[in-house]
Design an enzyme around this catalytic site. Structure first.
Site, short mmCIF file in Angstrom:
data_model
loop_
_atom_site.label_atom_id
_atom_site.label_comp_id
_atom_site.label_asym_id
_atom_site.label_seq_id
_atom_site.Cartn_x
_atom_site.Cartn_y
_atom_site.Cartn_z
CB CYS A 65 -0.96 -0.28 1.01
SG CYS A 65 -0.48 0.37 3.09
NE ARG A 66 1.39 8.58 1.48
CZ ARG A 66 1.72 8.83 2.57
NH1 ARG A 66 1.75 8.18 3.76
NH2 ARG A 66 2.50 10.00 2.54
#
Length: 103
Positions: A65-66
């Site tokens: 993800c981020r």
């Protein structure tokens, strides 16, 4: 299982059964992603779980993800759903040193 970027890449590259899963939002995904990734938005709740259920549980999933938080949670959910091999990218895409596909 949490993996550093080096281990995540090395393991994926030697894994003929590996799939890269991006669990960011569609908007984040469209800003750039790791080549070959499929995108299922973790924030979609029940729809995210429904999407996961369509995946082949015999494959090995390399999840990011981020920053690494959503993907860690996604790996935990996947493990509860019966996925045997999920690997979280520590630091997420913000610490990614490799190539990023920009659509």
């Amino acid at each position: 299982m949490n993996l550093t970027q080096e281990d995540w890449i090395a393991q994926f590259e030697s894994d003929e059964n590996g799939v890269i899963l991006d669990v960011r939002t569609e908007m984040e995904f469209e800003e750039g992603y790791i080549a070959g990734a499929i995108n299922y938005d973790f924030h979609q709740g029940a729809a995210f779980v429904t999407d996961l259920e369509t995946l082949d549980k015999s494959k090995n999933y390399y999840v990011y993800c981020r920053s690494g938080a959503r993907s860690a949670n996604a790996c935990a959910i996947m493990n509860e759903l019966g996925f045997e091999n999920t690997y979280n990218l520590l630091g997420g895409i913000i610490e990614w040193d490799g190539d990023i596909v920009e659509p």
